[in-house]
Write a protein that holds these residues in place. Structure first.
Motif, PDB file in Angstrom:
ATOM      1  N   VAL A  72      12.042  19.902  23.635  1.00  0.00           N
ATOM      2  CA  VAL A  72      11.024  18.908  24.010  1.00  0.00           C
ATOM      3  C   VAL A  72      11.388  17.553  23.407  1.00  0.00           C
ATOM      4  O   VAL A  72      11.249  16.513  24.060  1.00  0.00           O
ATOM      5  CB  VAL A  72       9.613  19.374  23.583  1.00  0.00           C
ATOM      6  N   THR A 129      13.935  16.043  25.542  1.00  0.00           N
ATOM      7  CA  THR A 129      13.403  15.567  26.829  1.00  0.00           C
ATOM      8  C   THR A 129      12.891  14.124  26.739  1.00  0.00           C
ATOM      9  O   THR A 129      12.723  13.465  27.756  1.00  0.00           O
ATOM     10  CB  THR A 129      12.317  16.539  27.349  1.00  0.00           C
ATOM     11  N   PHE A 130      12.667  13.623  25.540  1.00  0.00           N
ATOM     12  CA  PHE A 130      12.317  12.200  25.397  1.00  0.00           C
ATOM     13  C   PHE A 130      13.493  11.314  25.837  1.00  0.00           C
ATOM     14  O   PHE A 130      13.303  10.148  26.168  1.00  0.00           O
ATOM     15  CB  PHE A 130      11.961  11.865  23.949  1.00  0.00           C
ATOM     16  N   TYR A 131      14.724  11.870  25.767  1.00  0.00           N
ATOM     17  CA  TYR A 131      15.919  11.064  26.022  1.00  0.00           C
ATOM     18  C   TYR A 131      16.703  11.494  27.262  1.00  0.00           C
ATOM     19  O   TYR A 131      17.503  10.717  27.780  1.00  0.00           O
ATOM     20  CB  TYR A 131      16.868  11.151  24.817  1.00  0.00           C
ATOM     21  N   LEU A 132      16.485  12.755  27.678  1.00  0.00           N
ATOM     22  CA  LEU A 132      17.312  13.337  28.739  1.00  0.00           C
ATOM     23  C   LEU A 132      16.447  13.760  29.914  1.00  0.00           C
ATOM     24  O   LEU A 132      15.228  13.590  29.889  1.00  0.00           O
ATOM     25  CB  LEU A 132      18.036  14.580  28.197  1.00  0.00           C
ATOM     26  N   GLU A 133      17.097  14.374  30.914  1.00  0.00           N
ATOM     27  CA  GLU A 133      16.338  15.014  31.972  1.00  0.00           C
ATOM     28  C   GLU A 133      15.547  16.167  31.347  1.00  0.00           C
ATOM     29  O   GLU A 133      15.909  16.629  30.261  1.00  0.00           O
ATOM     30  CB  GLU A 133      17.270  15.526  33.079  1.00  0.00           C
ATOM     31  N   PRO A 134      14.483  16.670  32.008  1.00  0.00           N
ATOM     32  CA  PRO A 134      13.708  17.748  31.394  1.00  0.00           C
ATOM     33  C   PRO A 134      14.604  18.923  31.009  1.00  0.00           C
ATOM     34  O   PRO A 134      15.407  19.376  31.810  1.00  0.00           O
ATOM     35  CB  PRO A 134      12.724  18.152  32.495  1.00  0.00           C
ATOM     36  N   VAL A 135      14.482  19.362  29.759  1.00  0.00           N
ATOM     37  CA  VAL A 135      15.298  20.449  29.234  1.00  0.00           C
ATOM     38  C   VAL A 135      14.420  21.688  29.149  1.00  0.00           C
ATOM     39  O   VAL A 135      13.461  21.715  28.375  1.00  0.00           O
ATOM     40  CB  VAL A 135      15.854  20.082  27.831  1.00  0.00           C
ATOM     41  N   ALA A 136      14.726  22.699  29.964  1.00  0.00           N
ATOM     42  CA  ALA A 136      13.892  23.906  30.028  1.00  0.00           C
ATOM     43  C   ALA A 136      13.746  24.537  28.649  1.00  0.00           C
ATOM     44  O   ALA A 136      14.711  24.629  27.887  1.00  0.00           O
ATOM     45  CB  ALA A 136      14.496  24.910  31.003  1.00  0.00           C
ATOM     46  N   THR A 137      12.543  24.946  28.326  1.00  0.00           N
ATOM     47  CA  THR A 137      12.293  25.547  27.017  1.00  0.00           C
ATOM     48  C   THR A 137      11.107  26.487  27.078  1.00  0.00           C
ATOM     49  O   THR A 137      10.261  26.376  27.977  1.00  0.00           O
ATOM     50  CB  THR A 137      12.030  24.453  25.955  1.00  0.00           C
ATOM     51  N   VAL A 151       3.725   8.282  25.272  1.00  0.00           N
ATOM     52  CA  VAL A 151       3.586   9.288  26.336  1.00  0.00           C
ATOM     53  C   VAL A 151       2.260   9.024  27.027  1.00  0.00           C
ATOM     54  O   VAL A 151       1.208   9.468  26.555  1.00  0.00           O
ATOM     55  CB  VAL A 151       3.611  10.733  25.764  1.00  0.00           C
ATOM     56  N   GLN A 196      24.956  17.089  27.016  1.00  0.00           N
ATOM     57  CA  GLN A 196      23.964  16.317  27.792  1.00  0.00           C
ATOM     58  C   GLN A 196      23.768  14.933  27.180  1.00  0.00           C
ATOM     59  O   GLN A 196      23.729  13.933  27.888  1.00  0.00           O
ATOM     60  CB  GLN A 196      22.617  17.047  27.822  1.00  0.00           C
ATOM     61  N   GLU A 212      26.905  12.899  27.981  1.00  0.00           N
ATOM     62  CA  GLU A 212      27.051  12.556  29.404  1.00  0.00           C
ATOM     63  C   GLU A 212      26.022  11.519  29.847  1.00  0.00           C
ATOM     64  O   GLU A 212      26.299  10.678  30.696  1.00  0.00           O
ATOM     65  CB  GLU A 212      26.939  13.819  30.256  1.00  0.00           C
ATOM     66  N   GLN A 213      24.835  11.605  29.267  1.00  0.00           N
ATOM     67  CA  GLN A 213      23.782  10.641  29.650  1.00  0.00           C
ATOM     68  C   GLN A 213      23.914   9.311  28.903  1.00  0.00           C
ATOM     69  O   GLN A 213      23.140   8.386  29.140  1.00  0.00           O
ATOM     70  CB  GLN A 213      22.393  11.246  29.395  1.00  0.00           C
ATOM     71  N   ARG A 231      20.549  14.169  37.703  1.00  0.00           N
ATOM     72  CA  ARG A 231      20.189  14.235  36.282  1.00  0.00           C
ATOM     73  C   ARG A 231      19.840  12.858  35.747  1.00  0.00           C
ATOM     74  O   ARG A 231      18.888  12.696  34.988  1.00  0.00           O
ATOM     75  CB  ARG A 231      21.342  14.855  35.475  1.00  0.00           C
ATOM     76  N   LEU A 244      16.412  11.938  37.029  1.00  0.00           N
ATOM     77  CA  LEU A 244      15.344  12.632  36.291  1.00  0.00           C
ATOM     78  C   LEU A 244      15.164  12.028  34.896  1.00  0.00           C
ATOM     79  O   LEU A 244      14.048  11.858  34.422  1.00  0.00           O
ATOM     80  CB  LEU A 244      15.662  14.130  36.178  1.00  0.00           C
ATOM     81  N   ALA A 245      16.295  11.710  34.268  1.00  0.00           N
ATOM     82  CA  ALA A 245      16.237  11.145  32.909  1.00  0.00           C
ATOM     83  C   ALA A 245      15.599   9.759  32.899  1.00  0.00           C
ATOM     84  O   ALA A 245      15.082   9.321  31.870  1.00  0.00           O
ATOM     85  CB  ALA A 245      17.640  11.087  32.304  1.00  0.00           C
ATOM     86  N   VAL A 263       8.650   9.406  30.424  1.00  0.00           N
ATOM     87  CA  VAL A 263       8.662  10.655  29.655  1.00  0.00           C
ATOM     88  C   VAL A 263       7.452  11.534  30.007  1.00  0.00           C
ATOM     89  O   VAL A 263       7.559  12.765  30.054  1.00  0.00           O
ATOM     90  CB  VAL A 263       8.775  10.375  28.139  1.00  0.00           C
ATOM     91  N   ALA A 264       6.313  10.918  30.302  1.00  0.00           N
ATOM     92  CA  ALA A 264       5.121  11.705  30.655  1.00  0.00           C
ATOM     93  C   ALA A 264       5.377  12.506  31.932  1.00  0.00           C
ATOM     94  O   ALA A 264       4.928  13.658  32.052  1.00  0.00           O
ATOM     95  CB  ALA A 264       3.915  10.787  30.843  1.00  0.00           C
ATOM     96  N   ARG A 301       8.343  13.549  32.928  1.00  0.00           N
ATOM     97  CA  ARG A 301       9.273  14.630  32.559  1.00  0.00           C
ATOM     98  C   ARG A 301       8.516  15.780  31.891  1.00  0.00           C
ATOM     99  O   ARG A 301       8.811  16.946  32.112  1.00  0.00           O
ATOM    100  CB  ARG A 301      10.368  14.085  31.625  1.00  0.00           C
ATOM    101  N   PHE A 302       7.513  15.428  31.078  1.00  0.00           N
ATOM    102  CA  PHE A 302       6.715  16.468  30.430  1.00  0.00           C
ATOM    103  C   PHE A 302       5.888  17.244  31.450  1.00  0.00           C
ATOM    104  O   PHE A 302       5.689  18.441  31.309  1.00  0.00           O
ATOM    105  CB  PHE A 302       5.804  15.863  29.354  1.00  0.00           C
ATOM    106  N   LEU A 339       8.059  19.838  32.706  1.00  0.00           N
ATOM    107  CA  LEU A 339       8.166  20.959  31.756  1.00  0.00           C
ATOM    108  C   LEU A 339       6.916  21.826  31.810  1.00  0.00           C
ATOM    109  O   LEU A 339       6.993  23.054  31.756  1.00  0.00           O
ATOM    110  CB  LEU A 339       8.367  20.439  30.328  1.00  0.00           C
ATOM    111  N   MET A 374       7.191  23.997  34.787  1.00  0.00           N
ATOM    112  CA  MET A 374       8.169  25.079  34.556  1.00  0.00           C
ATOM    113  C   MET A 374       7.544  26.178  33.692  1.00  0.00           C
ATOM    114  O   MET A 374       7.724  27.363  33.940  1.00  0.00           O
ATOM    115  CB  MET A 374       9.426  24.531  33.869  1.00  0.00           C
TER     116      MET A 374
END
Lengths: 175, 54
Positions: free
Chosen positions: A28, A31-39, A107, A138, A141-142, B16, B19-20, B24-25, B27-28, B31, B34
């Motif tokens: 999480v 995810t502040f910096y990248l695409e959503p990271v599944a967790t 947020v 990641q 790359e980003q 990617r 999406l990035a 951020v909200a 992106r959350f 999540l 998901m």
């Protein structure tokens, strides 16, 4: 089910004096910096408060507070707004610094404190599981890392060998 | 890498990056969605496994 509500709850815990300082790490945090990271869960690093008369610091005040606010326990997790949340103490000097230097991020009008990208990448490098290495990739790359700051952290926390190995494994053939 | 594979990799990287670049909200919220799906799948899988054991 909402990460935003989890952040609001943790901010309230800080305002109510249950915790001194927190920062979000793990997927999480990334995810502040990248695409959503599944967790599957949310990692919250906190400086645990010692209870009066006790030498060992304890997460008990956190659990008591959250239980009194209707949250349930599930193993080592607390369920907050449908998310399993793990409260973790800093596991070493690198995470201690990450917590001390964590930054505020907005947020949807709510302030959340999160590890810097460079610390998240360094912690992933140090942890070294396959999914952590994927996360370092990641970040690279980003292009969200301040390379100078990241390499300075790598040197200061004795991660030079791990970084050299990572470069050989994953970056040697990068076009 | 063949040129068609190169194109696929490039388009995935572009997605990617897209999406990035979302707030951020947002992106959350992805999540959260998901997580909701993961919980729903787990409930169905659990009910199927208990049906099989009966």
């Amino acid at each position: 089910m909402s990460i935003r509500e989890v952040i609001a709850t943790i901010n309230q815990m800080e305002a109510d004096g249950v915790i001194d300082r927190y920062a979000i790490g793990g997927a999480v945090g990334a995810t502040f910096y990248l695409e959503p990271v599944a967790t599957l869960d949310i990692d919250v690093f906190v400086a645990f408060r010692g209870e009066p008369g006790q030498l060992l610091v304890s997460p008990k005040p956190i659990f008591d507070y959250l239980a009194s606010h209707g949250c349930s326990m599930k193993g080592e997790y607390v369920m907050i707004s449908g998310w399993p949340v793990q409260f973790l103490p800093p596991t070493g000097p690198l995470v201690e610094e990450a917590l001390a230097e964590a930054v505020d991020s907005d947020v949807d009008g709510l302030t959340a404190r999160v590890f810097r990208a460079e610390h998240l990448a360094a912690i992933a490098l140090q942890t070294g599981r396959a999914k952590d290495k994927a996360r370092v990739l990641q970040f690279l790359e980003q292009q969200v890392l301040d390379t100078e700051m990241f390499l300075e952290i790598v040197h200061r926390f004795d991660l030079v060998d791990a970084w050299a190995k990572f470069e050989r494994q994953f970056l040697a053939d990068t076009p | 890498m063949t040129s068609s594979l190169q194109k696929i990799v490039e388009s995935k990287n572009a997605l990617r990056r897209e999406l990035a670049s979302l707030p951020v909200a947002e992106r959350f919220r992805m999540l959260d969605a998901m997580r909701e799906r993961e919980v729903a799948i787990r409930v169905v899988a659990k009910s199927h496994s208990s049906e099989r054991s009966e």
